[in-house]
Scaffold this active site. Structure first.
Site, PDB file in Angstrom:
ATOM      1  CB  CYS A 184     -61.134  67.479   7.073  1.00  0.00           C
ATOM      2  SG  CYS A 184     -61.874  65.035   7.001  1.00  0.00           S
ATOM      3  NE  ARG A 225     -58.937  67.419   1.317  1.00  0.00           N
ATOM      4  CZ  ARG A 225     -58.005  66.788   2.399  1.00  0.00           C
ATOM      5  NH1 ARG A 225     -58.928  65.230   2.549  1.00  0.00           N
ATOM      6  NH2 ARG A 225     -58.614  66.908   3.805  1.00  0.00           N
TER       7      ARG A 225
END
Length: 320
Positions: A184, A225
């Site tokens: 991530c 995101r």
């Protein structure tokens, strides 16, 4: 016990990160040999490309069944024949592929320390794992943006024991925990561009400009995101066609539907589009990158392309 054939071959493959370190060292060794004008460098590089293909093949089960990612599974599967073909072309005389070889070696040397270096103590000072530092920084900044959007999930400890997860409580009392992991952080994409820029021969000033365009942009887009996925999955905003989505990913938990749609489908597809756009920006700053992109296009299409002409790039000296 494994039988004969492919399973027997896969049984002797080392764990993923050991395998990746082996590939990185062999690519770097081939690079060194080639820089000294030794033909063994080309042979070693070609053989290591085939090994790199086997590495990608070995990751397919993880991406397909554990990570549940169609995009990454397909890319890993395609990586096997593409890598073998690159090795063949390099051995057959396509010397420009040495630039891509150098780039991949550098990418791996950037990325792997974050996956493999453990916490340690030096001169009485505790030094945390690099992955922990990066993950917790990204998690903190994601949490700040979530707060700015007016949400207030509870910050909790992640599965890895880091301060890198957010717990959302739904109206029905169910708790959804979103974990920030190394995937991530955008590290993989940043390593790609770091390797590409470092591999080409160009003035340092233009290399720094290219990095100045790509790395911050990747980082900011990645924070957006992780925030998007956290908010959508944490609030179940994309609980669409749950039976179909669960069947597609072989999942059973209906509370994962929003996560699967927002992350595994939307974010990963948009990431591919974003990387293409960022590559265009990078090659405008550093036209020498065109030689790598032309080699990649040749691997895909089997045809030569002149990106300097097609993209109207500045006619800077390249590393051809």
């Amino acid at each position: 016990m494994f039988g004969h054939g492919v399973p027997a071959v896969l049984s002797v493959i080392p764990d993923t990160f050991t395998f990746a370190w082996i590939v990185a060292v062999l690519f770097a060794t081939a690079w060194l040999l080639d820089s000294r004008g030794l033909s063994a460098g080309r042979t070693l590089a070609a053989a290591t490309w085939a090994l790199f293909g086997l590495f990608w093949l070995s990751t397919v089960p993880y991406f397909a069944f554990e990570h549940q990612s169609y995009v990454e599974s397909i890319l890993a599967l395609v990586g096997f024949p593409a890598s073998v073909y690159a090795g063949y072309l390099l051995y057959d005389g396509r010397a420009s592929l040495f630039t891509l070889t150098r780039a991949i070696a550098i990418m791996l040397f950037i990325y792997l320390p974050f996956e493999t270096i453990p916490a340690f103590t030096f001169a009485g000072i505790a030094v945390p794992e690099p992955r922990r530092v990066l993950i917790e920084v990204v998690a903190t900044q994601t949490g700040m943006l979530i707060d700015l959007l007016g949400y207030a999930p509870e910050a909790v400890t992640s599965r890895e024991g880091y301060d890198a997860a957010y717990s959302w409580t739904l109206a029905d009392g169910h708790t959804v925990v979103i974990h920030i992991v190394l995937a991530c952080t955008g590290l993989g994409s940043m390593a790609i561009f770091g390797g590409l820029v470092a591999a080409v021969e160009a003035p340092l000033s233009r290399k720094l400009r290219a990095l100045g365009v790509t790395i911050p942009l990747i980082y900011v887009l990645n924070i957006l995101r992780t925030t998007f996925i956290s908010v959508v999955a944490g609030n179940q905003y994309m609980h669409w066609y749950p039976d179909l989505v669960l069947t597609m990913f072989g999942a059973t938990d209906p509370y994962r539907v929003s996560f699967l749609i927002s992350d595994r489908i939307m974010s990963q597809l948009l990431a591919v589009v974003a990387l293409i756009a960022i590559t265009f920006l990078a090659v405008r700053e550093l036209p020498e990158l065109a030689v790598i992109l032309e080699d990649v296009l040749y691997l895909i299409t089997g045809e030569e392309h002149d990106l300097t002409e097609a993209l109207d790039l500045p006619r800077e000296p390249t590393n051809r």
